[in-house]
Every structure is written in C-alpha cells, then in structure tokens.
Design an enzyme around this catalytic site. Structure first.
Site, PDB file in Angstrom:
ATOM      1  N   GLY A   1       0.795  -1.217   0.000  1.00 24.73           N
ATOM      2  CA  GLY A   1       0.000   0.000   0.000  1.00 24.73           C
ATOM      3  C   GLY A   1       0.829   1.269   0.000  1.00 24.73           C
ATOM      4  CB  SER A   2       4.007   2.280  -1.635  1.00 24.43           C
ATOM      5  OG  SER A   2       3.781   2.498  -2.998  1.00 24.43           O
ATOM      6  CG  ASN A   3       0.329   4.615  -5.171  1.00 26.42           C
ATOM      7  OD1 ASN A   3       0.770   5.740  -5.363  1.00 26.42           O
ATOM      8  ND2 ASN A   3       0.574   3.590  -5.984  1.00 26.42           N
TER       9      ASN A   3
ATOM     10  CG  MET B   1      -2.751  -7.109  -6.330  1.00 27.37           C
ATOM     11  SD  MET B   1      -2.286  -6.033  -7.698  1.00 27.37           S
ATOM     12  CE  MET B   1      -1.636  -7.273  -8.823  1.00 27.37           C
TER      13      MET B   1
ATOM     14  CG  LEU C   1     -13.419  -2.956  -8.170  1.00 26.57           C
ATOM     15  CD1 LEU C   1     -13.807  -1.509  -7.906  1.00 26.57           C
ATOM     16  CD2 LEU C   1     -13.038  -3.658  -6.875  1.00 26.57           C
TER      17      LEU C   1
ATOM     18  CG  ASN D   1      -6.512   1.269 -10.321  1.00 23.32           C
ATOM     19  OD1 ASN D   1      -5.937   1.001  -9.266  1.00 23.32           O
ATOM     20  ND2 ASN D   1      -6.226   0.654 -11.455  1.00 23.32           N
TER      21      ASN D   1
ATOM     22  CG  HIS E   1      -2.104   0.833 -14.992  1.00 23.90           C
ATOM     23  ND1 HIS E   1      -2.207  -0.491 -14.626  1.00 23.90           N
ATOM     24  CD2 HIS E   1      -1.418   0.832 -16.153  1.00 23.90           C
ATOM     25  CE1 HIS E   1      -1.614  -1.245 -15.537  1.00 23.90           C
ATOM     26  NE2 HIS E   1      -1.126  -0.464 -16.477  1.00 23.90           N
TER      27      HIS E   1
ATOM     28  CG  ASP F   1     -14.376   1.668 -17.539  1.00 22.68           C
ATOM     29  OD1 ASP F   1     -13.587   0.725 -17.341  1.00 22.68           O
ATOM     30  OD2 ASP F   1     -14.396   2.318 -18.605  1.00 22.68           O
TER      31      ASP F   1
ATOM     32  CD  GLU G   1       2.772   3.875  -9.361  1.00 22.50           C
ATOM     33  OE1 GLU G   1       1.904   3.374  -8.624  1.00 22.50           O
ATOM     34  OE2 GLU G   1       3.687   3.203  -9.869  1.00 22.50           O
TER      35      GLU G   1
END
Lengths: 219, 219
Positions: free
Chosen positions: A26-28, A104, A107, A121, A123, A155, A188
């Site tokens: 969870g670095s972001n 990971m 949805l 999100n 990427h 989406d 990021e």
C-alpha cells in the site's frame, strides 16, 4: 478562539471520506496518508483501509497510523458475495470516494455501479499503453523512452476508465525494469494525491472520456 | 590555413545522405532541412526528396531549397513494382538513411529488407498508444492528459519498430484535437532532427526493442 458553548456552532465543511482498498504494502495509500498529514491534500480524511488479503502489510501500516481497518478475504469466495461485504463496509464507514491502491482484484459490475465515478485507481503506465500486470516491464521491453503513470476512474474494463491525470517518467539508457519502476512509483506518489484533490474539488466535468477542469473563476 | 595543392587532401568526413519520402506538405522534412541549414544537425545532407503524389507541396518546397526531387506515382501500381522504382532511385542518390515525413504509404517487406534499421518514421503519438491515422484525435478523445510523438525505425508492422525517441506534450483543458495536434507538431519538428542525430552518431546499440545510447567516453 473557541466557540462559545451557547453560540452557533462554527461551520466545519464536511470532509470527503476516502475508502482505501489494497492487497499489499500500500505505498500509494501511505503517500495519500502523508499528503493528508502534511496538509497538501486538504478536505479529505481516510475513513477506512480495507484489504482482501490477510496480513497485507498496508493494513499493519494503517493500524500504526490509527486508521480503521477491515479485511474481507476474497480467495475462494464468489466475487459478488465478497464485493457485497466490501460495499456494506464502505457504506458503514460513510465512504465518499474509493481509492484502489494495489488492490489486486477486479471489481464486480455491481460494485462499480454502486459508486459511479467514485472509484479511482492508479496504474503504472501511460494508459492506454500497457494495461494489466507488469506495466513497467512492458514499457521497458517495448523500448519506450517515456513511461509514466495514470490515475483514472474505474469502469467495467481493465485499466480503462476516464483519466484524471498522467505523469511522465523518462526511461534512461542505464535503466532496467526495476530502476524504471522505482522512478515511476515516485511519480505515482505525487500523482495520486493530486488526482484526489482534483476530484474532491468538484470543479470538473466529464466530456465523453475527457476529465476537464473548470476554468478558474475570474470574478 | 588552406591545404597545399600538392599536399594530401584535407580529411572531409563523409556526410550521411538522407532520402526523404513524403506525400504532403512535408513539414517534418522542412524541419530537418532547417536543422541542417542552421547547423544543429551536423554531418548529414539531404540527397533526394521523393514523393508518391504528384503536386505534393513538400516537393515544391524542396525544389525551392535547390534539393533534388523525384516523384513516383503509386496510385494504381502494384506495391512491389512501385517500391522497386523508389529503391532504385534511393540507390542512385546513394542514400544512407531514409526518413519518412508524412509518407502515406506502407512499405513493402522488400523495401524494409533493403534498408535494415535505416528507415525512420515519425508518428504523432506516444507509441504503442494510438497507432494508425488521426493519432492526435485518438489521444484527445481517449482523454489522455499527456500526448506526444515518437520517432522509430520502420519494421514490417504499422507504427511498430524500435523507438529512437519520444517527446511529450501536455493536453490542456481548453485544447481541442486541432490545438493539440499543432503542439504535437512543434515537438515533432524538434524530435525528428534530434533522432536523426542520434542514429547518425552511430553511438548506440539495439537490445531487443530498446535503442540504447552508448555512455559518453570518459577517457
């Protein structure tokens, strides 16, 4: 100055409540938490950090920060059933905006429909180039001289929704896929808080697939 | 100091001879010609400017610059036959490096094999995103916040060969596809001469799909 007990309550604008979904370190997520703590991402708070993997290091980090955490193990469960639990949890924590941070797991359509244009999100490529896994390696091996990252709404298609912002990273002659990925990750960590700020501001419209910021008011 | 008439001839390094192929106005050709004239692209000369379209404005511009021009009309002719004429012309003009500059025609496999890693093209997107026609419009409509251009070697696939360099262009909130295309074109005009200089230097190697410049010598 403190508000008088008998006077009107001071106006405190409601903060946008983030729900963070992660599967790993969870670095972001930590970059978002840091931006909030430092005051560079105002008007938001993290309502809950949620994982689908037992022992995800990001959950331990969230606990250390005193944030509410939840874990719903997804392995072996039908997607719709698992997602229903996650949605219920997000609602219970009154989440306004969901941020996937290394989550990971795809949805379900029901999940996406429950939060239209409310799921972000990040990427590690300049989408639409290199969707899917190992995007940094893909860009490196393709021989791009510019790589980057993309924050986008989620989406029903993989790495496909409306783009909020992209940041670029030069590929250097002495890079390998790992050094490149590390420099993309630095971007990021800047991009995600910035994108959240843009969305939370509400000062944008979506035209087709374009995220268009409203011009600054000149009055 | 001038060389004595009876002494050894002064060493004049051979210039790399460019063959330019175009179908339209050839603004990238003109950017290359300008870079040569201004001295920012050294060691190269334009050997011939060749079009497959009668009346291509780029040919008229080349004539005004005093450059040799040729036209081989492609319409209605078998590709192999037309390409054989073009190859013969390039050989006659002792062309070392071919630069496609808005050449709206796919090259035959024989053409590509005749000049391995000696044919450059410029494409108005950050490949592999948005190959094919109207790349700028594609990027705009996709909602990218970063667009750009790519100079690459030509291989047998469309807009696909090894990338020499890419330059980025931000997409602005008040852009339309035309304003974006105009700003990408400005970067193309910088990118193409720079890419030619990199290739002509010879100081690179190709590793897989990667164009890797040799480190500057430190001796």
């Amino acid at each position: 100055m403190s508000a008088s007990a008998s006077g009107p309550a001071p106006h405190v604008p409601k903060k946008t409540r983030l729900g963070i979904l992660l599967s790993g370190r969870g670095s972001n997520f930590l970059a978002i938490a840091r931006a909030i703590a430092e005051g560079s991402l105002a008007g938001v708070e993290i309502a809950v950090v949620l994982s689908n993997v037992v022992g995800a290091p990001g959950i331990a980090a969230a606990r250390e920060l005193g944030l509410p955490t939840e874990c719903f193990v997804s392995r072996g469960r039908p997607r719709a059933e698992h997602d229903a639990d996650v949605i219920a949890c997000l609602r219970q924590h009154r989440v306004d905006l969901i941020c996937l941070a290394g989550y990971m797991r795809l949805l379900s359509a029901d999940f996406i429909a429950a939060y239209p244009d409310r799921i972000l999100n990040i990427h590690p490529s300049l989408l639409p180039a290199f969707p899917g896994l190992d995007a940094q390696m893909q860009a490196f091996e393709y021989g791009c001289t510019v790589a980057g990252c993309t924050v986008h709404f989620v989406d029903e298609h993989l790495d496909h929704g409306v783009i909020v912002l992209q940041r670029t990273v030069p590929v250097l002659d002495d890079d390998d896929a790992h050094t490149l990925a590390a420099r993309i990750l630095e971007q990021e960590h800047l991009a995600y808080p910035e994108a959240i700020a843009r969305v939370v501001s509400g000062r944008y419209r979506i035209e087709g697939r374009r995220f268009v910021a409203h011009a600054a008011q000149t009055s």
